[in-house]
Design a protein around this motif. Structure first.
Motif, PDB file in Angstrom:
ATOM      1  N   CYS A  20     -10.488  13.289   9.515  1.00  0.00           N
ATOM      2  CA  CYS A  20      -9.723  12.205   9.551  1.00  0.00           C
ATOM      3  C   CYS A  20      -9.992  11.003   8.552  1.00  0.00           C
ATOM      4  CB  CYS A  20      -9.538  11.708  11.140  1.00  0.00           C
ATOM      5  SG  CYS A  20      -9.121  13.207  12.195  1.00  0.00           S
ATOM      6  N   TYR A  21      -8.889  10.083   8.306  1.00  0.00           N
ATOM      7  CA  TYR A  21      -9.135   9.114   7.635  1.00  0.00           C
ATOM      8  C   TYR A  21      -8.947   8.006   8.479  1.00  0.00           C
ATOM      9  CZ  TYR A  21      -8.474  11.862   3.127  1.00  0.00           C
ATOM     10  OH  TYR A  21      -8.816  12.614   1.995  1.00  0.00           O
ATOM     11  N   MET A  22      -9.606   6.978   8.349  1.00  0.00           N
ATOM     12  CA  MET A  22      -9.423   5.714   9.198  1.00  0.00           C
ATOM     13  C   MET A  22      -8.380   4.961   8.686  1.00  0.00           C
ATOM     14  SD  MET A  22     -11.178   5.953  11.866  1.00  0.00           S
ATOM     15  CE  MET A  22     -11.304   4.513  12.571  1.00  0.00           C
ATOM     16  N   VAL A  25      -7.577   1.318   7.259  1.00  0.00           N
ATOM     17  CA  VAL A  25      -8.694   0.809   6.455  1.00  0.00           C
ATOM     18  C   VAL A  25      -9.134   1.618   5.446  1.00  0.00           C
ATOM     19  CG1 VAL A  25     -11.204   0.371   7.114  1.00  0.00           C
ATOM     20  CG2 VAL A  25      -9.591   0.007   9.133  1.00  0.00           C
ATOM     21  N   VAL A  26      -9.014   2.900   5.360  1.00  0.00           N
ATOM     22  CA  VAL A  26      -9.475   3.983   4.383  1.00  0.00           C
ATOM     23  C   VAL A  26      -8.147   4.269   3.853  1.00  0.00           C
ATOM     24  CG1 VAL A  26     -10.591   6.004   3.450  1.00  0.00           C
ATOM     25  CG2 VAL A  26     -11.772   4.583   5.370  1.00  0.00           C
ATOM     26  N   ALA A  27      -7.630   3.920   2.545  1.00  0.00           N
ATOM     27  CA  ALA A  27      -6.579   4.258   2.088  1.00  0.00           C
ATOM     28  C   ALA A  27      -6.503   5.865   1.678  1.00  0.00           C
ATOM     29  CB  ALA A  27      -6.024   3.603   0.810  1.00  0.00           C
ATOM     30  N   ARG A  28      -5.418   6.739   1.729  1.00  0.00           N
ATOM     31  CA  ARG A  28      -5.217   7.985   1.562  1.00  0.00           C
ATOM     32  C   ARG A  28      -5.210   8.293   0.005  1.00  0.00           C
ATOM     33  NH1 ARG A  28      -5.463  12.968   1.037  1.00  0.00           N
ATOM     34  NH2 ARG A  28      -4.116  14.538   2.306  1.00  0.00           N
ATOM     35  N   GLU A  29      -6.046   9.228  -0.581  1.00  0.00           N
ATOM     36  CA  GLU A  29      -5.976   9.654  -1.879  1.00  0.00           C
ATOM     37  C   GLU A  29      -4.683  10.497  -2.107  1.00  0.00           C
ATOM     38  OE1 GLU A  29      -9.637  10.418  -3.800  1.00  0.00           O
ATOM     39  OE2 GLU A  29     -10.589   8.816  -2.755  1.00  0.00           O
ATOM     40  N   PHE A  30      -3.887  10.569  -3.103  1.00  0.00           N
ATOM     41  CA  PHE A  30      -2.965  11.322  -3.486  1.00  0.00           C
ATOM     42  C   PHE A  30      -3.166  12.250  -4.714  1.00  0.00           C
ATOM     43  CE2 PHE A  30      -0.568   7.662  -1.693  1.00  0.00           C
ATOM     44  CZ  PHE A  30      -0.105   8.381  -0.498  1.00  0.00           C
ATOM     45  N   THR A  31      -3.119  13.593  -4.583  1.00  0.00           N
ATOM     46  CA  THR A  31      -3.317  14.316  -5.686  1.00  0.00           C
ATOM     47  C   THR A  31      -2.367  14.322  -6.460  1.00  0.00           C
ATOM     48  OG1 THR A  31      -2.105  16.295  -4.830  1.00  0.00           O
ATOM     49  CG2 THR A  31      -4.442  15.898  -4.306  1.00  0.00           C
ATOM     50  N   LYS A  32      -2.456  14.853  -7.949  1.00  0.00           N
ATOM     51  CA  LYS A  32      -1.254  14.808  -8.789  1.00  0.00           C
ATOM     52  C   LYS A  32       0.040  15.529  -8.405  1.00  0.00           C
ATOM     53  CE  LYS A  32      -3.775  14.557 -13.083  1.00  0.00           C
ATOM     54  NZ  LYS A  32      -4.337  14.911 -14.368  1.00  0.00           N
ATOM     55  N   THR A  33      -0.327  16.527  -7.814  1.00  0.00           N
ATOM     56  CA  THR A  33       0.918  17.335  -7.214  1.00  0.00           C
ATOM     57  C   THR A  33       1.538  16.748  -5.751  1.00  0.00           C
ATOM     58  OG1 THR A  33      -0.679  18.825  -6.301  1.00  0.00           O
ATOM     59  CG2 THR A  33       0.183  19.432  -8.668  1.00  0.00           C
ATOM     60  N   THR A  34       0.979  15.561  -5.414  1.00  0.00           N
ATOM     61  CA  THR A  34       1.703  15.553  -4.209  1.00  0.00           C
ATOM     62  C   THR A  34       3.015  14.961  -4.199  1.00  0.00           C
ATOM     63  OG1 THR A  34      -0.475  14.466  -3.291  1.00  0.00           O
ATOM     64  CG2 THR A  34       1.642  13.650  -2.374  1.00  0.00           C
ATOM     65  N   ARG A  35       4.029  15.662  -3.404  1.00  0.00           N
ATOM     66  CA  ARG A  35       5.408  15.086  -3.649  1.00  0.00           C
ATOM     67  C   ARG A  35       5.592  13.987  -2.612  1.00  0.00           C
ATOM     68  NH1 ARG A  35       8.691  20.663  -3.648  1.00  0.00           N
ATOM     69  NH2 ARG A  35       7.909  21.526  -5.383  1.00  0.00           N
ATOM     70  N   GLU A  94       7.487  11.179  -7.599  1.00  0.00           N
ATOM     71  CA  GLU A  94       6.116  10.200  -7.643  1.00  0.00           C
ATOM     72  C   GLU A  94       5.400  10.670  -6.526  1.00  0.00           C
ATOM     73  OE1 GLU A  94       5.182   7.540  -9.398  1.00  0.00           O
ATOM     74  OE2 GLU A  94       6.602   7.748 -10.566  1.00  0.00           O
ATOM     75  N   ASN A  95       3.980  10.376  -6.554  1.00  0.00           N
ATOM     76  CA  ASN A  95       2.868  11.258  -5.768  1.00  0.00           C
ATOM     77  C   ASN A  95       2.587  10.245  -4.863  1.00  0.00           C
ATOM     78  OD1 ASN A  95       1.360   9.585  -7.393  1.00  0.00           O
ATOM     79  ND2 ASN A  95      -0.415  11.137  -7.543  1.00  0.00           N
ATOM     80  N   THR A  96       3.262   9.236  -4.484  1.00  0.00           N
ATOM     81  CA  THR A  96       3.123   8.233  -3.720  1.00  0.00           C
ATOM     82  C   THR A  96       4.191   8.172  -2.683  1.00  0.00           C
ATOM     83  OG1 THR A  96       3.847   6.266  -4.774  1.00  0.00           O
ATOM     84  CG2 THR A  96       1.655   6.748  -4.820  1.00  0.00           C
ATOM     85  N   TYR A  97       3.970   7.923  -1.366  1.00  0.00           N
ATOM     86  CA  TYR A  97       5.038   7.951  -0.370  1.00  0.00           C
ATOM     87  C   TYR A  97       5.781   6.489  -0.618  1.00  0.00           C
ATOM     88  CZ  TYR A  97       2.824  11.891   1.444  1.00  0.00           C
ATOM     89  OH  TYR A  97       2.385  13.182   1.498  1.00  0.00           O
ATOM     90  N   SER A  98       6.964   6.609  -0.158  1.00  0.00           N
ATOM     91  CA  SER A  98       7.872   5.391  -0.327  1.00  0.00           C
ATOM     92  C   SER A  98       7.650   4.447   0.932  1.00  0.00           C
ATOM     93  CB  SER A  98       9.410   5.596  -0.239  1.00  0.00           C
ATOM     94  OG  SER A  98       9.555   6.352   0.612  1.00  0.00           O
TER      95      SER A  98
END
Ligand code: SF4
Ligand code: SF4
Length: 105
Positions: A20-22, A25-35, A94-98
């Motif tokens: 799990c990510y905290m 506090v700890v930001a989620r890393e997105f991959t290149k293929t994340t929709r 874009e591989n980040t969430y809105s």
């Protein structure tokens, strides 16, 4: 017997790193293929409406007369169908969430 199996699993897991990510506090890393979400480069859009017709959830609305393109993020299931069909290649995933949104529906 089941208790011993459970105890073994718990003991084994205690030495492992958490999956799990905290967040936040700890930001989620997105991959290149994340929709993450759909973005439009409106300078290249010809308002043909193909993306609107392709969208399975009717998330996109195109008004050719008013040269207006809108998307309802809560309806989008990030299938990438609109991106694939766009003749001008002005849509992209874009591989980040809105950001968080609220809706009336
Ligand atoms: S398919 Fe592409 S060019 Fe046509 S309206 Fe959609 S974004 Fe614009
Ligand atoms: S990604 Fe799929 S659901 Fe989202 S706007 Fe495009 S076609 Fe519609």
């Amino acid at each position: 017997m089941a208790f011993l199996k459970l105890a073994g699993t718990v003991t084994k897991r205690m030495g492992m790193k958490s999956a799990c990510y905290m967040y936040p506090v700890v930001a989620r890393e997105f991959t290149k293929t994340t929709r993450g979400h759909v973005e439009l480069d409106s300078a290249d859009c010809i308002y043909c409406g193909l993306c609107q017709r392709k969208c399975p959830t009717k998330a996109i609305e195109v008004n050719r007369q008013e040269k207006n393109w809108t998307i309802q993020p809560l309806r989008c299931i990030v299938c990438s169908g609109c991106v694939d069909v766009c003749p001008k290649k002005c849509l992209r995933m874009e591989n980040t969430y809105s950001s968080s949104v609220t809706s009336k529906f």
